[in-house]
Design a protein around this motif. Structure first.
Motif, PDB file in Angstrom:
ATOM      1  N   TYR A 100      16.871  28.872  -5.950  1.00  0.00           N
ATOM      2  CA  TYR A 100      17.073  29.563  -4.371  1.00  0.00           C
ATOM      3  C   TYR A 100      16.541  30.937  -4.608  1.00  0.00           C
ATOM      4  O   TYR A 100      16.057  31.464  -3.805  1.00  0.00           O
ATOM      5  CB  TYR A 100      18.744  29.438  -4.071  1.00  0.00           C
ATOM      6  CG  TYR A 100      18.986  30.414  -2.708  1.00  0.00           C
ATOM      7  CD1 TYR A 100      18.751  29.807  -1.469  1.00  0.00           C
ATOM      8  CD2 TYR A 100      19.269  31.496  -2.898  1.00  0.00           C
ATOM      9  CE1 TYR A 100      19.080  30.440  -0.387  1.00  0.00           C
ATOM     10  CE2 TYR A 100      19.656  32.358  -1.597  1.00  0.00           C
ATOM     11  CZ  TYR A 100      19.274  31.546  -0.354  1.00  0.00           C
ATOM     12  OH  TYR A 100      19.368  32.482   0.743  1.00  0.00           O
ATOM     13  N   SER A 141      12.769  31.465  -4.322  1.00  0.00           N
ATOM     14  CA  SER A 141      12.182  31.287  -2.842  1.00  0.00           C
ATOM     15  C   SER A 141      12.697  32.258  -2.104  1.00  0.00           C
ATOM     16  O   SER A 141      12.014  32.926  -1.230  1.00  0.00           O
ATOM     17  CB  SER A 141      12.577  29.831  -2.286  1.00  0.00           C
ATOM     18  OG  SER A 141      13.998  29.688  -2.060  1.00  0.00           O
ATOM     19  N   HIS A 142      13.868  32.881  -2.188  1.00  0.00           N
ATOM     20  CA  HIS A 142      14.473  34.097  -1.328  1.00  0.00           C
ATOM     21  C   HIS A 142      13.966  35.298  -1.731  1.00  0.00           C
ATOM     22  O   HIS A 142      13.666  36.051  -0.790  1.00  0.00           O
ATOM     23  CB  HIS A 142      15.888  34.116  -1.486  1.00  0.00           C
ATOM     24  CG  HIS A 142      16.661  34.878  -0.387  1.00  0.00           C
ATOM     25  ND1 HIS A 142      16.412  34.363   0.906  1.00  0.00           N
ATOM     26  CD2 HIS A 142      17.426  35.982  -0.259  1.00  0.00           C
ATOM     27  CE1 HIS A 142      17.153  35.354   1.687  1.00  0.00           C
ATOM     28  NE2 HIS A 142      17.701  36.143   1.022  1.00  0.00           N
ATOM     29  N   GLU A 196      11.063  35.717  -2.660  1.00  0.00           N
ATOM     30  CA  GLU A 196       9.463  35.652  -2.008  1.00  0.00           C
ATOM     31  C   GLU A 196       9.526  36.317  -0.641  1.00  0.00           C
ATOM     32  O   GLU A 196       9.018  37.090  -0.323  1.00  0.00           O
ATOM     33  CB  GLU A 196       9.241  34.215  -2.144  1.00  0.00           C
ATOM     34  CG  GLU A 196       7.728  33.732  -1.857  1.00  0.00           C
ATOM     35  CD  GLU A 196       6.915  34.081  -3.005  1.00  0.00           C
ATOM     36  OE1 GLU A 196       5.921  35.004  -2.959  1.00  0.00           O
ATOM     37  OE2 GLU A 196       7.202  33.671  -4.104  1.00  0.00           O
ATOM     38  N   THR A 197      10.637  35.895   0.056  1.00  0.00           N
ATOM     39  CA  THR A 197      11.006  36.174   1.661  1.00  0.00           C
ATOM     40  C   THR A 197      11.073  37.611   1.355  1.00  0.00           C
ATOM     41  O   THR A 197      10.569  38.613   2.226  1.00  0.00           O
ATOM     42  CB  THR A 197      11.774  35.395   2.160  1.00  0.00           C
ATOM     43  OG1 THR A 197      11.839  34.057   1.981  1.00  0.00           O
ATOM     44  CG2 THR A 197      12.362  35.800   3.590  1.00  0.00           C
ATOM     45  N   LEU A 198      12.281  38.108   0.595  1.00  0.00           N
ATOM     46  CA  LEU A 198      12.568  39.506   0.614  1.00  0.00           C
ATOM     47  C   LEU A 198      11.674  40.453   0.346  1.00  0.00           C
ATOM     48  O   LEU A 198      11.285  41.438   0.832  1.00  0.00           O
ATOM     49  CB  LEU A 198      13.833  39.627  -0.324  1.00  0.00           C
ATOM     50  CG  LEU A 198      15.181  39.220   0.069  1.00  0.00           C
ATOM     51  CD1 LEU A 198      15.959  39.314  -1.209  1.00  0.00           C
ATOM     52  CD2 LEU A 198      15.700  39.616   1.105  1.00  0.00           C
ATOM     53  N   ARG A 247       8.274  39.958   0.783  1.00  0.00           N
ATOM     54  CA  ARG A 247       7.439  40.168   1.877  1.00  0.00           C
ATOM     55  C   ARG A 247       7.789  40.939   2.937  1.00  0.00           C
ATOM     56  O   ARG A 247       7.139  41.750   3.396  1.00  0.00           O
ATOM     57  CB  ARG A 247       7.089  38.758   2.462  1.00  0.00           C
ATOM     58  CG  ARG A 247       5.943  38.378   3.509  1.00  0.00           C
ATOM     59  CD  ARG A 247       5.687  37.046   3.750  1.00  0.00           C
ATOM     60  NE  ARG A 247       6.463  36.410   4.528  1.00  0.00           N
ATOM     61  CZ  ARG A 247       7.251  35.362   3.876  1.00  0.00           C
ATOM     62  NH1 ARG A 247       6.906  34.758   2.748  1.00  0.00           N
ATOM     63  NH2 ARG A 247       8.205  34.668   4.430  1.00  0.00           N
ATOM     64  N   HIS A 248       9.132  40.740   3.226  1.00  0.00           N
ATOM     65  CA  HIS A 248       9.630  41.753   4.308  1.00  0.00           C
ATOM     66  C   HIS A 248       9.607  43.086   3.897  1.00  0.00           C
ATOM     67  O   HIS A 248       9.323  44.171   4.500  1.00  0.00           O
ATOM     68  CB  HIS A 248      11.019  41.323   4.526  1.00  0.00           C
ATOM     69  CG  HIS A 248      11.335  40.161   5.299  1.00  0.00           C
ATOM     70  ND1 HIS A 248      12.426  39.472   5.385  1.00  0.00           N
ATOM     71  CD2 HIS A 248      10.265  39.410   5.940  1.00  0.00           C
ATOM     72  CE1 HIS A 248      12.383  38.336   6.292  1.00  0.00           C
ATOM     73  NE2 HIS A 248      11.174  38.395   6.705  1.00  0.00           N
ATOM     74  N   GLN A 261       5.988  44.463   4.218  1.00  0.00           N
ATOM     75  CA  GLN A 261       5.520  44.559   5.447  1.00  0.00           C
ATOM     76  C   GLN A 261       6.348  45.713   6.275  1.00  0.00           C
ATOM     77  O   GLN A 261       5.724  46.535   7.092  1.00  0.00           O
ATOM     78  CB  GLN A 261       6.058  43.203   6.533  1.00  0.00           C
ATOM     79  CG  GLN A 261       5.126  42.337   6.442  1.00  0.00           C
ATOM     80  CD  GLN A 261       5.561  40.853   6.847  1.00  0.00           C
ATOM     81  OE1 GLN A 261       6.936  40.880   7.189  1.00  0.00           O
ATOM     82  NE2 GLN A 261       4.838  39.654   6.634  1.00  0.00           N
ATOM     83  N   THR A 277       3.635  40.964  -6.909  1.00  0.00           N
ATOM     84  CA  THR A 277       4.159  39.505  -6.692  1.00  0.00           C
ATOM     85  C   THR A 277       5.550  39.680  -7.220  1.00  0.00           C
ATOM     86  O   THR A 277       5.981  40.290  -7.970  1.00  0.00           O
ATOM     87  CB  THR A 277       3.172  38.529  -7.251  1.00  0.00           C
ATOM     88  OG1 THR A 277       3.217  38.610  -8.551  1.00  0.00           O
ATOM     89  CG2 THR A 277       1.772  38.554  -6.809  1.00  0.00           C
ATOM     90  N   THR A 278       6.308  38.347  -6.867  1.00  0.00           N
ATOM     91  CA  THR A 278       7.433  38.217  -7.409  1.00  0.00           C
ATOM     92  C   THR A 278       7.398  38.086  -8.801  1.00  0.00           C
ATOM     93  O   THR A 278       8.248  38.438  -9.707  1.00  0.00           O
ATOM     94  CB  THR A 278       8.182  36.964  -6.844  1.00  0.00           C
ATOM     95  OG1 THR A 278       7.400  35.725  -7.148  1.00  0.00           O
ATOM     96  CG2 THR A 278       8.541  37.165  -5.284  1.00  0.00           C
TER      97      THR A 278
END
Ligand code: GH3
Ligand code: MG
Ligand code: MG
Ligand code: MG
Length: 325
Positions: free
Chosen positions: A177, A180-181, A183-185, A187-188, A191, A300-301
């Motif tokens: 988890y 994958s999370h 990765e999202t954090l 990216r946000h 951005q 990257t992560t």
């Protein structure tokens, strides 16, 4: 295989229920400003459910959010209140989105625009007065059974999600988890041009603790360790068990200097108070932490985790029980 899927979701064939079965504690909300009709319908249904009667008004749907009704019956011919509006609101709220809705339409309204709109809106069934007792209870029962079945599916879904994302020993998120999370954090953060920090934690000399006190004691310590970490991070931070006695804390919107303060606080939370086992034994534990923050060079992560890991390695090398950036 349908039967297997059903069993997995908790729908056991042997528990299959007869058509007339109605679960206990059934509650039905009846919305109708016609006292005579409401009384009749209420009486017919009183043998299968507890009825709450409302004569309509502004906030019927809002109030329905607070109670997990098994069925809502709405008259579409109320004078002051638009029944369709209530239905649409029920469908729009998270808490009432899945409640079955049964509308009562006037005789002349069969096939009318109003009924079509109601059905398109996701109303589950309708009744045309004069309401007949057996038909009403049969339709109500069917909807209540469906509701209970879908409640069970949702419950099992949430349970499966929890099992898939959390670690059983500590209750924290698991590595899968976290990855994958993160990765999202990340990216946000990129951005929004916001900072993000990550701490990797590894308990110091944990093997000797296991060797001395046993694996079960080790698990107890891991559980308490996780609790202390979770208590000392913000709600937006993500704390996860990364491996055996390794943990990761992701801190969105956190610059390096703040992350260092938080990491230092986490270190002290572990080292300042001994861990007490169920049998009363006190054990002193320390932890080493490696920190990384996104910069132009860390994209990257994988970069972030690698940087934190090498900082952690340095912390171990420098003598443990410390934070290294
Ligand atoms: P270091 O300070 O270098 O990290 O020393 P260490 O002994 O903690 O490191 P090492 O990686 O050699 O050993 C980690 C130990 O953590 C191995 C194992 O005994 C213990 N461990 C890993 N996972 C679990 C677990 O789920 N439960 C328990 N009780 N112990 C675990
Ligand atoms: Mg380790
Ligand atoms: Mg090690
Ligand atoms: Mg260790």
């Amino acid at each position: 295989n349908r039967e297997n899927t059903g069993a997995m979701l908790g729908w056991n064939k042997s528990e299959d229920v007869p058509e007339t079965f109605v679960p206990s504690n059934t509650s039905i909300l009846l919305v109708d400003d016609n006292e005579k009709v409401a009384k009749r319908v209420g009486q017919m249904l009183s043998e299968i459910a507890t009825i709450t009667h409302s004569t309509g008004g502004e906030n019927v749907a809002e109030r329905a959010r607070e109670k997990n009704y098994d069925l809502v019956i709405v008259s579409l011919s109320m004078r002051e209140t638009d029944g369709l509006w209530i239905c649409s609101k029920l469908r729009s709220f998270e808490e009432t989105r899945h409640v079955p809705i049964l509308v009562v339409v006037d005789d002349c309204e069969r096939g009318s625009k109003q009924l079509v709109r109601a059905l398109e809106m996701g109303v589950n069934d309708y009744l045309i007065p004069p309401v007949e007792r057996l038909e009403l209870t049969a339709r109500a029962r069917t909807q209540v059974r469906r509701k209970r079945y879908s409640d069970r599916l949702w419950e099992n879904f949430h349970l499966s999600m929890q099992l898939a994302t959390t670690d059983a020993v500590t209750g924290l998120y698991n590595r899968h988890y976290m990855n994958s999370h993160l990765e999202t954090l990340l990216r946000h953060a990129r951005q929004a041009s916001k900072p993000l920090s990550l701490a990797m934690l590894d308990i110091d000399h944990f093997k000797p603790v296991n060797d001395t006190y046993g694996h079960a004691a080790g698990d107890e310590i891991l559980h308490e360790f996780a609790k202390r970490i979770a208590r000392n991070v913000r709600g937006v931070d993500l704390a996860a068990r990364y491996g055996g006695e390794e943990f990761v804390v992701v801190m969105p919107d956190t610059v390096e200097s703040d992350a260092e303060m938080i990491a230092e606080r986490l270190r002290q939370t572990i080292s300042n108070t001994p861990f007490t086992l169920a049998d009363g034994t006190n054990i002193n534990i320390t932890v080493s932490l490696g920190l990384a923050c996104i910069t132009d060079g860390i994209l990257t992560t994988a970069d972030l985790l690698e940087r934190a890991d090498s900082a952690l390695y340095q912390a171990k090398h420098d003598g443990r029980n410390r934070v290294v950036i």
